[in-house]
Motif scaffolding. Structure first.
Motif, short mmCIF file in Angstrom:
data_model
loop_
_atom_site.label_atom_id
_atom_site.label_comp_id
_atom_site.label_asym_id
_atom_site.label_seq_id
_atom_site.Cartn_x
_atom_site.Cartn_y
_atom_site.Cartn_z
N GLU A 16 0.95 -1.08 -0.10
CA GLU A 16 -0.59 0.07 -0.51
C GLU A 16 1.24 1.15 -0.30
OE1 GLU A 16 -2.34 -0.89 3.52
OE2 GLU A 16 -3.31 -1.86 2.17
N GLU A 17 1.71 1.05 0.89
CA GLU A 17 2.55 2.28 0.60
C GLU A 17 3.47 3.07 -0.88
OE1 GLU A 17 5.51 5.52 1.47
OE2 GLU A 17 3.61 4.90 2.96
N SER A 18 3.64 1.43 -1.49
CA SER A 18 4.46 1.52 -2.81
C SER A 18 3.42 2.31 -3.11
CB SER A 18 4.56 0.02 -3.00
OG SER A 18 5.85 -0.06 -3.90
N GLU A 19 1.91 1.00 -3.54
CA GLU A 19 1.03 2.04 -4.60
C GLU A 19 1.07 3.22 -4.32
OE1 GLU A 19 -1.84 -0.84 -3.06
OE2 GLU A 19 -1.21 -2.14 -4.64
N ARG A 20 1.43 4.32 -3.30
CA ARG A 20 0.99 5.68 -3.21
C ARG A 20 1.89 5.90 -4.19
NH1 ARG A 20 1.49 5.77 3.41
NH2 ARG A 20 -0.26 4.45 2.89
N HIS A 21 2.84 5.71 -4.71
CA HIS A 21 3.73 6.48 -5.64
C HIS A 21 4.10 5.98 -6.62
CE1 HIS A 21 5.30 8.07 -1.48
NE2 HIS A 21 5.57 6.78 -1.74
N ASP A 22 3.76 7.34 -8.04
CA ASP A 22 3.98 6.19 -9.14
C ASP A 22 4.95 5.70 -9.96
OD1 ASP A 22 1.07 6.89 -9.53
OD2 ASP A 22 1.90 8.77 -10.16
N GLY A 23 6.69 5.35 -9.05
CA GLY A 23 7.44 5.01 -9.14
C GLY A 23 8.50 5.77 -8.80
N PRO A 24 9.78 5.80 -7.92
CA PRO A 24 11.06 5.61 -7.38
C PRO A 24 10.80 7.21 -6.63
CG PRO A 24 11.82 4.64 -9.04
CD PRO A 24 10.15 4.72 -9.47
#
Length: 188
Positions: free
Chosen positions: A53-61
């Motif tokens: 879920e944390e990673s999904e909040r971003h569209d990439g690095p």
């Protein structure tokens, strides 16, 4: 803009989704996989979901955050592992990591996936330096880093903590200019 999956001859590196949580938790719960890592086992599906879920909040690095990518074989769409990247504050330096299922090791997947990620970081993100660290006894991971052209930069003594246990931390670095020369030799 959403992160565009990275492709190699055998692999696709794509953003994690909630459907990856069970596989991710199982991989991180494997004692051999967790031996040199910063997590305790068993690794719960709930922990996996929180990371996804944390990673999904971003569209990439993005600077200041870890970003996880699932690594799948193209031939059968089976997940072989994951790679992760952390961009430091100004985006000039990135730290990478990789974890494979035990059955997927010694097939070149870690090298191939990390190379694709480094390529993206250098050519698309504009990273100047890529770093990696590992336990000094993690010879397999060190060999991957050496194949990719990372230089050993030293060992920080008793610098890596997992709960109440401390270990040394071997530090490796790769400059963008060295990567560009290296990937030509590797045929990437």
């Amino acid at each position: 803009m959403a992160f565009t999956p990275l492709r190699t001859s055998r692999l696709v590196l794509r953003p994690f989704t909630e459907a990856d949580a069970e596989d991710f938790a199982a991989r991180r719960s494997d004692p051999e996989t967790a031996m040199y890592q910063a997590w305790r086992i068993p690794y719960s599906v709930e922990k996996a979901m929180a990371l996804i879920e944390e990673s999904e909040r971003h569209d990439g690095p993005m600077p200041g955050h870890w970003y996880q990518l699932d690594v799948q074989r193209i031939a059968d769409e089976r997940t072989v592992g994951d790679v992760a990247v952390y961009l430091h504050e100004h985006g000039h330096t990135a730290e990478i990591g990789y974890t494979l299922h035990s059955w997927a090791r010694r097939k070149g997947y870690a090298t191939e996936a990390a190379a694709a990620l480094i390529d993206h970081l250098v050519d698309v993100t504009g990273v100047h330096r890529v770093e990696a660290s590992t336990h000094p006894d993690n010879e397999r991971s060190i060999q991957v880093l050496k194949r990719l052209g990372f230089e050993a930069e030293g060992v920080k003594r008793e610098a890596f903590w997992v709960e109440d246990e401390v270990s040394d931390d071997a530090i490796f670095g790769l400059l963008a200019r060295d990567w560009r020369s290296r990937r030509d030799l590797l045929g990437i």
